[in-house]
Scaffold this motif. Structure first.
Motif, PDB file in Angstrom:
ATOM      1  N   GLY A 122       0.802  -1.049  -0.118  1.00 18.40           N
ATOM      2  CA  GLY A 122      -0.096   0.142  -0.414  1.00 18.40           C
ATOM      3  C   GLY A 122       1.134   1.377  -0.043  1.00 18.40           C
ATOM      4  N   LYS A 123       2.570   1.167   0.413  1.00 17.18           N
ATOM      5  CA  LYS A 123       3.185   2.196   0.110  1.00 17.18           C
ATOM      6  C   LYS A 123       2.893   2.945  -1.827  1.00 17.18           C
ATOM      7  N   LYS A 124       2.505   4.016  -1.377  1.00  9.57           N
ATOM      8  CA  LYS A 124       2.305   5.403  -2.318  1.00  9.57           C
ATOM      9  C   LYS A 124       2.586   6.393  -2.876  1.00  9.57           C
ATOM     10  N   ILE A 125       3.389   6.552  -4.304  1.00 10.12           N
ATOM     11  CA  ILE A 125       4.837   7.517  -4.140  1.00 10.12           C
ATOM     12  C   ILE A 125       3.652   8.182  -5.331  1.00 10.12           C
ATOM     13  N   GLU A 126       3.155   9.900  -5.417  1.00  4.81           N
ATOM     14  CA  GLU A 126       2.648   9.893  -6.770  1.00  4.81           C
ATOM     15  C   GLU A 126       3.515  11.195  -7.150  1.00  4.81           C
ATOM     16  N   VAL A 127       3.501  11.340  -8.563  1.00  4.57           N
ATOM     17  CA  VAL A 127       4.376  12.496  -9.098  1.00  4.57           C
ATOM     18  C   VAL A 127       4.280  13.539  -9.832  1.00  4.57           C
ATOM     19  N   ASN A 128       3.663  14.336  -9.169  1.00  3.00           N
ATOM     20  CA  ASN A 128       3.335  15.707 -10.091  1.00  3.00           C
ATOM     21  C   ASN A 128       3.511  16.552 -11.142  1.00  3.00           C
ATOM     22  N   MET A 129       2.724  16.508 -12.464  1.00  4.50           N
ATOM     23  CA  MET A 129       3.008  17.648 -13.494  1.00  4.50           C
ATOM     24  C   MET A 129       2.441  18.603 -14.141  1.00  4.50           C
ATOM     25  N   GLY A 130       0.770  18.234 -12.862  1.00  2.82           N
ATOM     26  CA  GLY A 130       0.246  19.901 -13.451  1.00  2.82           C
ATOM     27  C   GLY A 130       0.608  20.849 -12.461  1.00  2.82           C
ATOM     28  N   GLU A 131       1.797  20.765 -12.150  1.00  2.00           N
ATOM     29  CA  GLU A 131       2.455  21.864 -11.840  1.00  2.00           C
ATOM     30  C   GLU A 131       3.575  22.235 -12.913  1.00  2.00           C
ATOM     31  N   CYS A 132       3.734  21.999 -13.816  1.00  2.00           N
ATOM     32  CA  CYS A 132       4.718  22.046 -14.920  1.00  2.00           C
ATOM     33  C   CYS A 132       3.508  23.805 -16.006  1.00  2.00           C
ATOM     34  N   SER A 133       4.430  24.006 -15.962  1.00  2.00           N
ATOM     35  CA  SER A 133       3.738  25.773 -16.826  1.00  2.00           C
ATOM     36  C   SER A 133       3.340  25.544 -18.073  1.00  2.00           C
ATOM     37  N   THR A 134       3.691  24.807 -18.680  1.00  4.06           N
ATOM     38  CA  THR A 134       2.682  24.404 -20.670  1.00  4.06           C
ATOM     39  C   THR A 134       1.697  22.653 -19.965  1.00  4.06           C
ATOM     40  N   TYR A 135       1.030  22.455 -18.453  1.00  3.18           N
ATOM     41  CA  TYR A 135       0.919  21.367 -18.594  1.00  3.18           C
ATOM     42  C   TYR A 135      -1.479  21.595 -19.239  1.00  3.18           C
ATOM     43  N   PRO A 136      -1.734  22.938 -18.907  1.00  2.00           N
ATOM     44  CA  PRO A 136      -2.624  23.573 -19.550  1.00  2.00           C
ATOM     45  C   PRO A 136      -2.589  23.313 -21.067  1.00  2.00           C
ATOM     46  N   GLN A 137      -1.187  23.510 -21.763  1.00  2.00           N
ATOM     47  CA  GLN A 137      -1.287  22.752 -22.853  1.00  2.00           C
ATOM     48  C   GLN A 137      -1.767  21.592 -23.716  1.00  2.00           C
ATOM     49  N   TRP A 138      -0.792  20.507 -21.980  1.00  2.00           N
ATOM     50  CA  TRP A 138      -0.959  19.619 -22.319  1.00  2.00           C
ATOM     51  C   TRP A 138      -2.071  18.861 -21.946  1.00  2.00           C
ATOM     52  N   GLN A 139      -3.219  19.132 -21.793  1.00  3.24           N
ATOM     53  CA  GLN A 139      -4.504  18.836 -21.533  1.00  3.24           C
ATOM     54  C   GLN A 139      -5.440  18.823 -22.801  1.00  3.24           C
ATOM     55  N   ARG A 140      -5.059  20.374 -23.321  1.00  2.48           N
ATOM     56  CA  ARG A 140      -6.019  20.511 -24.778  1.00  2.48           C
ATOM     57  C   ARG A 140      -5.557  20.105 -25.400  1.00  2.48           C
ATOM     58  N   MET A 141      -3.625  19.168 -25.412  1.00  9.19           N
ATOM     59  CA  MET A 141      -3.315  18.534 -27.029  1.00  9.19           C
ATOM     60  C   MET A 141      -3.899  17.208 -26.663  1.00  9.19           C
ATOM     61  N   LEU A 142      -4.380  16.606 -25.773  1.00 12.12           N
ATOM     62  CA  LEU A 142      -4.811  15.281 -25.312  1.00 12.12           C
ATOM     63  C   LEU A 142      -6.278  14.936 -26.235  1.00 12.12           C
ATOM     64  N   ARG A 143      -6.574  16.582 -27.063  1.00 11.92           N
ATOM     65  CA  ARG A 143      -8.614  16.601 -26.966  1.00 11.92           C
ATOM     66  C   ARG A 143      -7.974  15.378 -27.981  1.00 11.92           C
TER      67      ARG A 143
END
Length: 202
Positions: free
Chosen positions: A152-173
């Motif tokens: 049950g040990k979990k480690i999560e790596v957050n990439m949402g802090e990247c300045s271009t993450y909003p563009q990543w979300q748009r690209m996914l569409r």
């Protein structure tokens, strides 16, 4: 393509299916040391797939090890739009096992002019206490790279802090399919760890 050095390389793609996370144990597929290729997974941008890799340690690590994992994203014409990448750097540090990561995402094709994101120094996964864990690449989540042990040990790596993450979300569409790639130049990696993959709905 034949190489003198055995690569652990996998490009996965089958068909879109609706397996839930709790069903994943029935869907693990072993990854061999040889090159393997199949078709790309269909990907619904509204409910992106999660690419999972299960690691199983075979013996104590006594040398430095390397493994790169990527998820490549394509539009409906098969043109690459982007890529996630997580590189494992594994080394023995005295009595402890050091597991470090370098995490990033890139843009490609018509999005190539958009700056990607690389986080360095990367994630410290040493708290996993070995190479027995499941890695999840969730391309549609801010916590893009996730690691969990059977205890049950979990480690999560957050990439949402990247300045271009909003563009990543748009690209996914624009993404219609995706594949998973594992790569190492070390043929002896399979002496220390085995890998299996599964793909589930997010």
């Amino acid at each position: 393509m034949r190489m003198s050095v055995i690569f652990q390389f996998l490009t996965l793609s089958l068909f879109l299916f609706t397996a839930q996370a709790e069903e994943i144990d029935a869907d693990w597929v072993p990854v061999s040391n040889n090159n393997e290729t199949s078709d790309a997974f269909t990907l619904d941008p509204k409910n992106p797939l999660q690419f999972k890799v299960k690691f199983n340690q075979l013996k104590e690590v006594d040398r430095n090890l390397f493994l790169s994992t990527s998820v490549n994203l394509y539009n409906g014409k098969g043109r690459k739009l982007g890529e996630t990448n997580f590189i494992f750097y594994i080394a023995r540090k005295g009595d402890n096992l050091s597991i470090r990561g370098s995490q990033r995402f890139y843009f490609d094709g018509p999005w190539r002019g958009t700056e990607g994101c690389q986080q360095w120094p990367g994630a410290d996964l040493s708290d996993l206490a070995g190479l027995d864990f499941v890695m999840t690449t969730a391309v549609g989540s801010a916590d893009m790279f996730q690691f969990e042990t059977s205890s049950g040990k979990k480690i999560e790596v957050n990439m949402g802090e990247c300045s271009t993450y909003p563009q990543w979300q748009r690209m996914l569409r624009k993404v219609a399919s995706a594949d998973l790639n594992l790569y190492t130049w070390q043929e002896e990696l399979s002496d220390y760890v085995t890998t299996q993959f599964a793909v589930v709905q997010g």
